[in-house]
Structures are given as structure tokens and as C-alpha cells.
Design an enzyme around this catalytic site. Structure first.
Site, PDB file in Angstrom:
ATOM      1  N   ARG A 104      -3.478  -9.672   5.457  1.00  0.00           N
ATOM      2  CA  ARG A 104      -3.970 -10.136   4.181  1.00  0.00           C
ATOM      3  C   ARG A 104      -2.818  -9.483   3.354  1.00  0.00           C
ATOM      4  O   ARG A 104      -2.558  -8.382   3.131  1.00  0.00           O
ATOM      5  CB  ARG A 104      -5.205  -9.169   4.270  1.00  0.00           C
ATOM      6  CG  ARG A 104      -5.507  -9.187   2.414  1.00  0.00           C
ATOM      7  CD  ARG A 104      -7.257  -8.283   2.543  1.00  0.00           C
ATOM      8  NE  ARG A 104      -7.661  -8.402   1.147  1.00  0.00           N
ATOM      9  CZ  ARG A 104      -7.043  -7.424   0.291  1.00  0.00           C
ATOM     10  NH1 ARG A 104      -6.208  -6.832   0.606  1.00  0.00           N
ATOM     11  NH2 ARG A 104      -7.665  -7.540  -1.070  1.00  0.00           N
ATOM     12  N   LYS A 138       0.858  -1.232   0.048  1.00  0.00           N
ATOM     13  CA  LYS A 138      -0.043  -0.078   0.204  1.00  0.00           C
ATOM     14  C   LYS A 138       0.875   1.307  -0.078  1.00  0.00           C
ATOM     15  O   LYS A 138       1.812   1.209   0.309  1.00  0.00           O
ATOM     16  CB  LYS A 138      -0.821  -0.259   1.111  1.00  0.00           C
ATOM     17  CG  LYS A 138      -2.150  -1.077   0.714  1.00  0.00           C
ATOM     18  CD  LYS A 138      -3.338  -0.742   1.833  1.00  0.00           C
ATOM     19  CE  LYS A 138      -4.555  -1.714   1.434  1.00  0.00           C
ATOM     20  NZ  LYS A 138      -5.532  -1.816   2.313  1.00  0.00           N
TER      21      LYS A 138
END
Ligand SMILES: Nc1nc2[nH]c(SCC(=O)O)nc2c(=O)[nH]1
Length: 280
Positions: free
Chosen positions: A255, A222
Site C-alpha cells: 500500500r 511512515k
């Protein structure tokens, strides 16, 4: 930090940090093949993640990256349902990342085990699906998904406010008949939060224990890692390092895209948390 009480009937181990492998079934995540090719590739990729140690596979048919274009429901169904049907026979549980109740119902009928709602059950119909089916549901914090980049959100204390807002979502879910025991909470890294807020959440993850639910942390590749010299979509090393910290700070499920590397990171964290009791 020990994991949340192992008294939930979740479809994965609860005495160690669980690794959730990301399976994007958006067209841009495959080389240009036909539909059947794409389904075959998706199953092969899921099997590779399972071989690498994934405890659960998260299938997503709509990118919810900041500014992403919403996908038509029919298109999302066409992408995820056939893949879920194929994966349902595999030995690990399948989660589906969707904001849509129609998709949620269809994938549960097709054999999905877990709902992963990046809009945190804000849609009353999604609350109804969760209540009626009783499946485990990931309740992620986001004011909206995808977040409109122009939408300037400001937090005084991102951790306190995220916990409070997740608490409100939990209450709304319980009012709709969702059992708290089926809920997994998630701070929603990158969803209306800055890079520094991402690191604040990572550092203070233990405070989420207050909600009494297992915690999922989704940081893989991210944009927060722009702060640590890597780019969104290409941050393997920062992701692995953050995985170890998140697991050590109490994340129950991580995740990720790169399963083998992050399995090693959670093993390091779990071994450090319990040097005497850790079992490889
Ligand atoms: N539960 C959960 N689901 C997610 N789906 C995405 S999509 C954006 C991306 O993977 O870059 N992020 C998350 C997350 O952080 N938590």
C-alpha cells in the site's frame, strides 16, 4: 517466498505482488478547491495511479495517523461516497479505508470492492458487514486507531504477538460468519509499534504465512524511516527500498503513495524470486 496460494477470488492478480495506490480524500490532501473540485481531483489522481500501474485504489476519508482527530461519520460519508461512485466505473477495484460500519455499508452500496479496516474488525458491526456482504476485507493489526501516542504499548516479540493477535481477530471474524477466504491480514506498521519494531516486522514478514491469508504491508512514508534518515511523510527512498524487501519476504499487496516507483520495486523483488518465470 512465493505468494499465498492463488486460490482466493480476490479482485487482483495473485501471481505477483499487487500495488495498492493510496487516495486520501481528507481536505488537507487537496489544494483549496470546492467540493466538486476535490472530487474531480480525486478521480484524476486515481486515474494517474492506475496509469502508473496500481492494481487497486484505497480511498480514505479519515486520517488515522497517531493522534489524529476522529472525523464525524457524516463528514466521512460526504468525503468518500461521491468519490467511490466516480471510481466504481474505473477498471481497477476500489478499497475503502474506514473503521465505521455505516461508512462500510454505504461505500459497498456505492460500488467499493474491498474493505480496509485499520481496527481489524474489532467492531462487531464491522464483522457483520463483512459477513453479510462477503467482500474481501483487510484485517489490520492495531490495538486502536488512531493510536493515542501517550498509550505506551510494549511488545516482547512484536512479530509473534502481532501474529497471535491477528489470529484472535481472525477467529472472532470467522465466528461472526466472515469467510477466512475473504480476509487479507496486515501487521499495521506504525500503529502502536516503534520504528525498530517496524523493521523487525519487515524482516520477519514470512512468519505471517502461518495465518494462511494474503498479506498487505503498509509502510509508505511512515515514521519508521526516521531510522534511515528520512522523515514521516517524506520518505520516498526508504519506502521504495522497504517495498522490495517486503515483496521479497512474502507481502502480497503493498500500500503506497508513489505508485510508479514502488511498481518498479515489486517487479525487482518478483523477478529475483522467480528469474525464470517472471513476466514484465
Ligand atoms: N491496511 C492498512 N491501512 C492503512 N491505513 C493507514 S493510514 C496511515 C498512513 O497511511 O500513514 N495505514 C495503513 C496500513 O498500514 N495498512
Amino acid at each position: 517466498i512465493q505468494h499465498s496460494e492463488p486460490d482466493r477470488n480476490l479482485p487482483w492478480p495473485q501471481d505477483r505482488t499487487v500495488v495498492m495506490g493510496i487516495l486520501n480524500v481528507t481536505p488537507d490532501s487537496f489544494h483549496d478547491g470546492g467540493r466538486y473540485e476535490r472530487i474531480k481531483d480525486a478521480v484524476a489522481r486515481a486515474e494517474a495511479m492506475i496509469d502508473a500501474g496500481a492494481d487497486v485504489i484505497d480511498v480514505g476519508g479519515e486520517s488515522t495517523r497517531p493522534g489524529a482527530d476522529p472525523v464525524e461519520i457524516e463528514e466521512e460519508l460526504d468525503r468518500v461516497v461521491p468519490v467511490v461512485e466516480e471510481l466504481a466505473d474505473l477498471e481497477v477495484p476500489i478499497s475503502v479505508d474506514t473503521r465505521r460500519p455505516e461508512v462500510a455499508r454505504a461505500v459497498i452500496d456505492a460500488g467499493a470492492d474491498v474493505l480496509n479496516d485499520v481496527e481489524g474488525l474489532q467492531d462487531p458491526e464491522m464483522r457483520r458487514v463483512a459477513a453479510e456482504t462477503g467482500v474481501p476485507v483487510v484485517l489490520m493489526h492495531s490495538i486502536e486507531a488512531p493510536v493515542d501516542p501517550e498509550n505506551e504499548i510494549h511488545y516482547d516479540d512484536v512479530v509473534e504477538e502481532t501474529i497471535r493477535e491477528l489470529g484472535d481477530r481472525l477467529l472472532a471474524a470467522e465466528k461472526a460468519g466472515v469467510d477466512r477466504e475473504q480476509v487479507i491480514i496486515d501487521p499495521g506498521i506504525g500503529f502502536g509499534k516503534t520504528a525498530r519494531e517496524g523493521f523487525e516486522l519487515l524482516d520477519r514478514l514470512a512468519e505471517f504465512e502461518a495465518l494462511g491469508c494474503p498479506l498487505l504491508f503498509g509502510h509508505s512514508h511512515k515514521s519508521m524511516f526516521g531510522l534511515t534518515g528520512e522523515q514521516a511523510g517524506a520518505a520516498p527512498n526508504s519506502t521504495i527500498a522497504a517495498t522490495a524487501i517486503a515483496a521479497r519476504n512474502g507481502a502480497d499487496i503493498i500500500r503506497v503513495h508513489d505508485v510508479a516507483e514502488n511498481v518498479a520495486a515489486v517487479n525487482v523483488a518478483d523477478a529475483a524470486a522467480d528469474p525464470e518465470g517472471f513476466e514484465p
